[in-house]
Design an enzyme around this catalytic site. Structure first.
Site, PDB file in Angstrom:
ATOM      1  N   TYR A 121       0.841  -1.205   0.000  1.00  0.00           N
ATOM      2  CA  TYR A 121       0.000   0.000   0.000  1.00  0.00           C
ATOM      3  C   TYR A 121       0.880   1.261   0.000  1.00  0.00           C
ATOM      4  O   TYR A 121       0.667   2.176  -0.801  1.00  0.00           O
ATOM      5  CB  TYR A 121      -0.932   0.005   1.215  1.00  0.00           C
ATOM      6  CG  TYR A 121      -1.741   1.282   1.316  1.00  0.00           C
ATOM      7  CD1 TYR A 121      -2.771   1.546   0.412  1.00  0.00           C
ATOM      8  CD2 TYR A 121      -1.458   2.244   2.294  1.00  0.00           C
ATOM      9  CE1 TYR A 121      -3.498   2.725   0.483  1.00  0.00           C
ATOM     10  CE2 TYR A 121      -2.194   3.420   2.368  1.00  0.00           C
ATOM     11  CZ  TYR A 121      -3.216   3.651   1.458  1.00  0.00           C
ATOM     12  OH  TYR A 121      -3.923   4.832   1.522  1.00  0.00           O
ATOM     13  N   LYS A 159       1.217   4.208  -2.979  1.00  0.00           N
ATOM     14  CA  LYS A 159       0.961   5.637  -2.796  1.00  0.00           C
ATOM     15  C   LYS A 159       2.206   6.483  -3.131  1.00  0.00           C
ATOM     16  O   LYS A 159       2.081   7.638  -3.558  1.00  0.00           O
ATOM     17  CB  LYS A 159       0.457   5.914  -1.380  1.00  0.00           C
ATOM     18  CG  LYS A 159      -0.927   5.307  -1.120  1.00  0.00           C
ATOM     19  CD  LYS A 159      -1.978   5.858  -2.095  1.00  0.00           C
ATOM     20  CE  LYS A 159      -3.367   5.322  -1.850  1.00  0.00           C
ATOM     21  NZ  LYS A 159      -4.373   5.869  -2.761  1.00  0.00           N
TER      22      LYS A 159
HETATM   23  N1  NAP Z   1      -8.947   6.481   5.168  1.00  0.00           N
HETATM   24  C1  NAP Z   1      -7.654   6.709   5.317  1.00  0.00           C
HETATM   25  O1  NAP Z   1      -7.089   6.592   6.420  1.00  0.00           O
HETATM   26  C2  NAP Z   1      -6.835   7.163   4.134  1.00  0.00           C
HETATM   27  C3  NAP Z   1      -5.624   7.822   4.359  1.00  0.00           C
HETATM   28  C4  NAP Z   1      -4.875   8.240   3.274  1.00  0.00           C
HETATM   29  C5  NAP Z   1      -5.308   8.001   1.990  1.00  0.00           C
HETATM   30  N2  NAP Z   1      -6.499   7.348   1.792  1.00  0.00           N
HETATM   31  C6  NAP Z   1      -6.908   7.104   0.403  1.00  0.00           C
HETATM   32  O2  NAP Z   1      -8.142   7.739   0.175  1.00  0.00           O
HETATM   33  C7  NAP Z   1      -8.828   7.095  -0.890  1.00  0.00           C
HETATM   34  C8  NAP Z   1     -10.272   6.904  -0.510  1.00  0.00           C
HETATM   35  O3  NAP Z   1     -10.344   6.030   0.587  1.00  0.00           O
HETATM   36  P1  NAP Z   1     -11.405   6.171   1.772  1.00  0.00           P
HETATM   37  O4  NAP Z   1     -10.634   6.269   3.019  1.00  0.00           O
HETATM   38  O5  NAP Z   1     -12.404   7.214   1.481  1.00  0.00           O
HETATM   39  O6  NAP Z   1     -12.021   4.682   1.704  1.00  0.00           O
HETATM   40  P2  NAP Z   1     -13.487   4.100   1.582  1.00  0.00           P
HETATM   41  O7  NAP Z   1     -14.427   4.806   2.501  1.00  0.00           O
HETATM   42  O8  NAP Z   1     -13.278   2.628   1.744  1.00  0.00           O
HETATM   43  O9  NAP Z   1     -13.925   4.440   0.075  1.00  0.00           O
HETATM   44  C9  NAP Z   1     -13.422   3.750  -1.029  1.00  0.00           C
HETATM   45  C10 NAP Z   1     -14.251   4.088  -2.264  1.00  0.00           C
HETATM   46  O10 NAP Z   1     -13.655   3.423  -3.382  1.00  0.00           O
HETATM   47  C11 NAP Z   1     -14.605   2.543  -4.008  1.00  0.00           C
HETATM   48  N3  NAP Z   1     -13.874   1.367  -4.489  1.00  0.00           N
HETATM   49  C12 NAP Z   1     -13.226   0.446  -3.757  1.00  0.00           C
HETATM   50  N4  NAP Z   1     -12.720  -0.523  -4.536  1.00  0.00           N
HETATM   51  C13 NAP Z   1     -13.056  -0.189  -5.814  1.00  0.00           C
HETATM   52  C14 NAP Z   1     -12.847  -0.807  -7.080  1.00  0.00           C
HETATM   53  N5  NAP Z   1     -12.190  -1.973  -7.185  1.00  0.00           N
HETATM   54  N6  NAP Z   1     -13.333  -0.202  -8.194  1.00  0.00           N
HETATM   55  C15 NAP Z   1     -14.021   0.972  -8.098  1.00  0.00           C
HETATM   56  N7  NAP Z   1     -14.250   1.595  -6.911  1.00  0.00           N
HETATM   57  C16 NAP Z   1     -13.783   1.012  -5.786  1.00  0.00           C
HETATM   58  C17 NAP Z   1     -15.615   2.218  -2.881  1.00  0.00           C
HETATM   59  O11 NAP Z   1     -16.904   1.857  -3.368  1.00  0.00           O
HETATM   60  P3  NAP Z   1     -17.285   0.315  -3.702  1.00  0.00           P
HETATM   61  O12 NAP Z   1     -16.877  -0.492  -2.521  1.00  0.00           O
HETATM   62  O13 NAP Z   1     -18.772   0.333  -3.948  1.00  0.00           O
HETATM   63  O14 NAP Z   1     -16.532  -0.029  -4.937  1.00  0.00           O
HETATM   64  C18 NAP Z   1     -15.694   3.576  -2.181  1.00  0.00           C
HETATM   65  O15 NAP Z   1     -16.549   4.443  -2.900  1.00  0.00           O
HETATM   66  C19 NAP Z   1      -8.059   5.793  -1.168  1.00  0.00           C
HETATM   67  O16 NAP Z   1      -7.258   5.966  -2.318  1.00  0.00           O
HETATM   68  C20 NAP Z   1      -7.176   5.641   0.064  1.00  0.00           C
HETATM   69  O17 NAP Z   1      -6.001   4.928  -0.201  1.00  0.00           O
HETATM   70  C21 NAP Z   1      -7.271   6.930   2.829  1.00  0.00           C
END
Ligand code: NAP
Length: 257
Positions: free
Chosen positions: A152, A156
């Site tokens: 992961y 990133k």
């Molecule tokens: N949360 C954290 O701590 C954090 C920190 C730094 C960066 N990020 C980054 O922020 C971004 C968003 O994450 P989040 O924290 O908001 O997570 P989240 O709440 O799990 O949201 C993920 C989104 O991506 C969609 N998704 C997942 N797998 C997919 C696939 N194979 N194809 C198309 N869509 C897909 C999900 O919908 P479906 O399941 O319906 O597909 C959902 O809409 C990610 O890139 C993550 O790496 C998160």
């Protein structure tokens, strides 16, 4: 014709809050995620609440042809994408020798390959028109190696490096490319990654709305790298100043319960 904002992973967490920002500004939306029901529900909610046009595409972006099919469907509809948010992504927790190979491959397909293809396909027309904004969602993880989330963190680092390079390449062609690099955010991310709740993550967890609002503003300002949070801003500086051996040990310690 008014340009659309295309947002991947728009049904929850940071992506949903970013979609809200665009809708509030009257920008029409193309929302992408796997879950069709949630997409339909959001379409009707956004169209009612914000009077914007919302198109939805249920796609699993880990699939080889998904980004290509999405591009072709959008072109067929005659929609112009002026704003591209590559947000869909997930993490995988555990020592690399112990985690599931198929999950790790899907992680690279989503976080790296589909993001590359979305940029390749949708940014060229922006550059030709001389107008566009791209927000690639990376992470604070991009600045360091991440023991127990090795793949992961590496994915990133790719997103950050690609985005910074694109920022330089395109800044004189009217296209602004930004990388959003949040620390821990309260979303479904931790559960999907099967992460343990560490003191570090609990202490510095931000709300998705706050992260998205800062990311959205950073995108409009054309910032190359956007790091939400005061403490979080120190991390990229420290990772440059400290020896790499110390950085990776600290990253490992931050994952301990
Ligand atoms: N949360 C954290 O701590 C954090 C920190 C730094 C960066 N990020 C980054 O922020 C971004 C968003 O994450 P989040 O924290 O908001 O997570 P989240 O709440 O799990 O949201 C993920 C989104 O991506 C969609 N998704 C997942 N797998 C997919 C696939 N194979 N194809 C198309 N869509 C897909 C999900 O919908 P479906 O399941 O319906 O597909 C959902 O809409 C990610 O890139 C993550 O790496 C998160």
């Amino acid at each position: 014709m008014e340009g659309y904002a295309l947002i991947t992973g728009a049904t929850s967490g940071i992506g949903l809050e970013l979609a809200l920002n665009f809708a509030k500004d009257g920008i029409s939306l193309i929302l992408v995620a796997r879950g069709e029901e949630k997409l339909k529900e959001l379409k009707s909610r956004f169209e009612t609440d914000y009077a914007v046009d919302v198109r939805v595409y249920a796609k699993d972006l880990t699939k080889d042809k998904a980004a290509e099919e999405l591009y072709e469907a959008i072109m067929e509809e005659g929609l112009q994408v002026d704003y591209l948010v590559n947000n869909a992504g997930f993490g995988s927790f555990g020592r690399l020798v112990d985690t599931d190979l198929s999950v790790e491959k899907d992680l690279v397909k989503l976080n790296v390959l589909s993001l590359l293809e979305m940029n390749k396909r949708f940014v060229k027309p922006m550059a030709e028109r001389g107008y566009g904004y791209v927000l690639n969602v990376a992470s604070l993880a991009a600045f360091m190696p991440g023991p127990v989330m090795a793949n992961y963190y590496a994915s990133k680092a790719y997103v950050l490096s690609l985005s910074e390079a694109m920022h330089e390449e395109l800044k004189h062609q009217g296209v602004k490319v930004s990388a959003l690099c949040p620390g821990p955010v309260k979303t479904g991310f931790q559960e999907r990654a099967k992460m343990q709740k560490t003191p570090a993550s609990k202490a510095f967890m931000m709300e998705a709305k706050a992260v998205a609002d800062i990311g959205y503003l950073g995108m409009w300002r054309g910032k190359a790298v956007v790091v939400p949070g005061t403490f979080e801003k120190v991390i990229p500086v420290l990772t440059r100043l400290l020896p790499r051996s110390l950085v990776r040990k600290a990253a490992f310690l931050s994952q301990q319960e």
